[in-house]
Design a protein around this motif. Sequence first.
Motif, PDB file in Angstrom:
ATOM      1  N   LYS A  56       3.802  -5.931  -8.292  1.00 44.11           N
ATOM      2  CA  LYS A  56       2.430  -5.412  -8.293  1.00 44.11           C
ATOM      3  C   LYS A  56       2.098  -4.533  -7.107  1.00 44.11           C
ATOM      4  CE  LYS A  56      -2.154  -7.307  -8.474  1.00 44.11           C
ATOM      5  NZ  LYS A  56      -3.129  -8.448  -8.334  1.00 44.11           N
ATOM      6  N   TRP A  57       1.494  -3.473  -7.389  1.00 46.15           N
ATOM      7  CA  TRP A  57       1.092  -2.390  -6.384  1.00 46.15           C
ATOM      8  C   TRP A  57      -0.523  -2.222  -6.508  1.00 46.15           C
ATOM      9  CZ3 TRP A  57       4.445  -0.144  -2.817  1.00 46.15           C
ATOM     10  CH2 TRP A  57       5.574  -0.587  -3.019  1.00 46.15           C
ATOM     11  N   GLU A  58      -1.289  -2.233  -5.292  1.00 44.68           N
ATOM     12  CA  GLU A  58      -2.807  -1.651  -5.501  1.00 44.68           C
ATOM     13  C   GLU A  58      -2.845  -0.108  -5.255  1.00 44.68           C
ATOM     14  OE1 GLU A  58      -5.143  -4.016  -2.596  1.00 44.68           O
ATOM     15  OE2 GLU A  58      -4.740  -5.674  -3.875  1.00 44.68           O
ATOM     16  N   GLU A  59      -3.330   0.443  -5.990  1.00 42.55           N
ATOM     17  CA  GLU A  59      -3.460   2.053  -6.041  1.00 42.55           C
ATOM     18  C   GLU A  59      -4.693   2.387  -5.244  1.00 42.55           C
ATOM     19  OE1 GLU A  59      -2.491   4.084  -9.483  1.00 42.55           O
ATOM     20  OE2 GLU A  59      -1.332   2.463 -10.218  1.00 42.55           O
ATOM     21  N   TYR A  60      -4.689   3.259  -4.211  1.00 40.64           N
ATOM     22  CA  TYR A  60      -5.724   3.762  -3.575  1.00 40.64           C
ATOM     23  C   TYR A  60      -5.838   5.325  -3.625  1.00 40.64           C
ATOM     24  CZ  TYR A  60      -5.937  -0.833  -1.518  1.00 40.64           C
ATOM     25  OH  TYR A  60      -6.208  -1.962  -1.379  1.00 40.64           O
ATOM     26  N   PRO A  61      -6.774   6.213  -3.241  1.00 40.46           N
ATOM     27  CA  PRO A  61      -6.852   7.587  -3.461  1.00 40.46           C
ATOM     28  C   PRO A  61      -5.523   8.080  -3.035  1.00 40.46           C
ATOM     29  CG  PRO A  61      -8.867   6.977  -3.123  1.00 40.46           C
ATOM     30  CD  PRO A  61      -8.074   5.707  -2.890  1.00 40.46           C
ATOM     31  N   ASP A  62      -5.074   7.891  -1.529  1.00 39.09           N
ATOM     32  CA  ASP A  62      -3.983   8.559  -0.902  1.00 39.09           C
ATOM     33  C   ASP A  62      -2.763   7.712  -0.551  1.00 39.09           C
ATOM     34  OD1 ASP A  62      -5.453  10.929  -0.877  1.00 39.09           O
ATOM     35  OD2 ASP A  62      -6.532  10.043   0.904  1.00 39.09           O
ATOM     36  N   ASP A  63      -2.775   6.398  -1.239  1.00 38.38           N
ATOM     37  CA  ASP A  63      -1.508   5.673  -1.109  1.00 38.38           C
ATOM     38  C   ASP A  63      -1.461   4.183  -2.011  1.00 38.38           C
ATOM     39  OD1 ASP A  63      -3.301   3.604   0.084  1.00 38.38           O
ATOM     40  OD2 ASP A  63      -3.441   4.664   2.057  1.00 38.38           O
ATOM     41  N   LEU A  64      -0.334   3.733  -1.890  1.00 38.57           N
ATOM     42  CA  LEU A  64      -0.056   2.437  -2.797  1.00 38.57           C
ATOM     43  C   LEU A  64       0.180   1.535  -1.799  1.00 38.57           C
ATOM     44  CD1 LEU A  64       2.507   4.129  -5.155  1.00 38.57           C
ATOM     45  CD2 LEU A  64       0.267   3.746  -5.628  1.00 38.57           C
ATOM     46  N   LEU A  65      -0.100   0.206  -2.115  1.00 36.38           N
ATOM     47  CA  LEU A  65       0.250  -0.894  -1.196  1.00 36.38           C
ATOM     48  C   LEU A  65       0.852  -2.204  -1.937  1.00 36.38           C
ATOM     49  CD1 LEU A  65      -0.284  -2.395   1.586  1.00 36.38           C
ATOM     50  CD2 LEU A  65      -2.360  -3.155   0.452  1.00 36.38           C
ATOM     51  N   ALA A  66       1.785  -2.549  -1.477  1.00 33.39           N
ATOM     52  CA  ALA A  66       2.394  -3.998  -1.947  1.00 33.39           C
ATOM     53  C   ALA A  66       2.492  -4.720  -0.810  1.00 33.39           C
ATOM     54  CB  ALA A  66       3.442  -3.822  -2.661  1.00 33.39           C
ATOM     55  N   SER A  67       2.335  -6.124  -1.037  1.00 30.18           N
ATOM     56  CA  SER A  67       2.018  -7.092   0.113  1.00 30.18           C
ATOM     57  C   SER A  67       2.365  -8.460  -0.501  1.00 30.18           C
ATOM     58  CB  SER A  67       0.957  -6.815   0.934  1.00 30.18           C
ATOM     59  OG  SER A  67       0.627  -7.920   2.062  1.00 30.18           O
ATOM     60  N   LYS A  68       3.023  -9.260   0.438  1.00 29.02           N
ATOM     61  CA  LYS A  68       3.174 -10.739   0.167  1.00 29.02           C
ATOM     62  C   LYS A  68       1.766 -11.660  -0.001  1.00 29.02           C
ATOM     63  CE  LYS A  68       7.746 -11.667   1.821  1.00 29.02           C
ATOM     64  NZ  LYS A  68       8.620 -12.542   2.922  1.00 29.02           N
ATOM     65  N   THR A  69       0.911 -10.980   0.730  1.00 26.94           N
ATOM     66  CA  THR A  69      -0.234 -11.580   0.910  1.00 26.94           C
ATOM     67  C   THR A  69      -1.282 -11.423  -0.411  1.00 26.94           C
ATOM     68  OG1 THR A  69      -1.467  -9.684   2.134  1.00 26.94           O
ATOM     69  CG2 THR A  69      -0.457 -11.866   3.396  1.00 26.94           C
ATOM     70  N   MET A  70      -0.647 -10.184  -1.304  1.00 25.30           N
ATOM     71  CA  MET A  70      -1.538  -9.957  -2.482  1.00 25.30           C
ATOM     72  C   MET A  70      -1.558 -11.092  -3.746  1.00 25.30           C
ATOM     73  SD  MET A  70      -0.855  -5.947  -2.488  1.00 25.30           S
ATOM     74  CE  MET A  70      -0.740  -5.788  -4.437  1.00 25.30           C
ATOM     75  N   GLU A  71      -2.422 -11.353  -4.126  1.00 26.17           N
ATOM     76  CA  GLU A  71      -2.309 -12.334  -5.242  1.00 26.17           C
ATOM     77  C   GLU A  71      -1.614 -11.774  -6.432  1.00 26.17           C
ATOM     78  OE1 GLU A  71      -5.465 -14.508  -8.453  1.00 26.17           O
ATOM     79  OE2 GLU A  71      -6.224 -13.615  -6.648  1.00 26.17           O
ATOM     80  N   ASP A  72      -0.439 -12.524  -6.774  1.00 23.73           N
ATOM     81  CA  ASP A  72       0.475 -12.246  -7.873  1.00 23.73           C
ATOM     82  C   ASP A  72       1.310 -11.091  -7.833  1.00 23.73           C
ATOM     83  OD1 ASP A  72      -0.860 -14.162  -9.627  1.00 23.73           O
ATOM     84  OD2 ASP A  72      -2.354 -12.859 -10.405  1.00 23.73           O
ATOM     85  N   CYS A  73       1.466 -10.999  -6.432  1.00 22.73           N
ATOM     86  CA  CYS A  73       2.711  -9.741  -5.938  1.00 22.73           C
ATOM     87  C   CYS A  73       3.853 -10.585  -5.351  1.00 22.73           C
ATOM     88  CB  CYS A  73       2.013  -8.892  -4.916  1.00 22.73           C
ATOM     89  SG  CYS A  73       3.041  -7.650  -4.396  1.00 22.73           S
ATOM     90  N   GLU A  74       4.788 -10.292  -6.083  1.00 22.37           N
ATOM     91  CA  GLU A  74       6.023 -10.788  -5.487  1.00 22.37           C
ATOM     92  C   GLU A  74       7.083  -9.542  -5.070  1.00 22.37           C
ATOM     93  OE1 GLU A  74      10.378 -12.945  -6.958  1.00 22.37           O
ATOM     94  OE2 GLU A  74       8.552 -12.730  -8.481  1.00 22.37           O
ATOM     95  N   ILE A  75       7.271  -9.604  -3.790  1.00 24.66           N
ATOM     96  CA  ILE A  75       8.252  -8.600  -3.339  1.00 24.66           C
ATOM     97  C   ILE A  75       9.620  -9.082  -3.485  1.00 24.66           C
ATOM     98  CG2 ILE A  75       9.003  -7.678  -0.990  1.00 24.66           C
ATOM     99  CD1 ILE A  75       6.131  -6.878  -1.648  1.00 24.66           C
ATOM    100  N   TYR A  76      10.389  -8.203  -3.892  1.00 20.64           N
ATOM    101  CA  TYR A  76      11.924  -8.382  -4.269  1.00 20.64           C
ATOM    102  C   TYR A  76      12.984  -8.280  -3.053  1.00 20.64           C
ATOM    103  CZ  TYR A  76       9.731  -7.960  -8.979  1.00 20.64           C
ATOM    104  OH  TYR A  76       8.912  -8.059  -9.932  1.00 20.64           O
TER     105      TYR A  76
END
Length: 103
Positions: free
Chosen positions: A72-92
């Motif tokens: 899962k990635w959060e999209e912002y105007p100038d960047d993308l973010l993925a973090s272990k602390t995000m709900e339902d985000c698994e870092i592979y």
Amino acid sequence: MQFSLFIEAINLEETKKFLEDFYKFAVKYGVSYSVTNIEKYWKIDEMYTISLEVDKSTRKNVKTMLSNIASKWEEYPDDLLASKTMEDCEIYIPNLYMIVVYI
């Protein structure tokens, strides 16, 4: 395009080992980059940040690579973010805590 990687590591040697593995991972997707900075992250113990500059000729391959980094990635105007602390985000990728992609 730049990446900021936040790595769970106890020392610089462990961080460099992560970077070797990440390089192999990126090559698999046809993405090349240069390392612009490695430093201890001042906010969290046992964490380092790595800054990468993606080669312009391989940027078209980044999207495929990103889908294999995190679920899962959060999209912002100038960047993308993925973090272990995000709900339902698994870092592979082991030891990768967070990644920010600056577009």
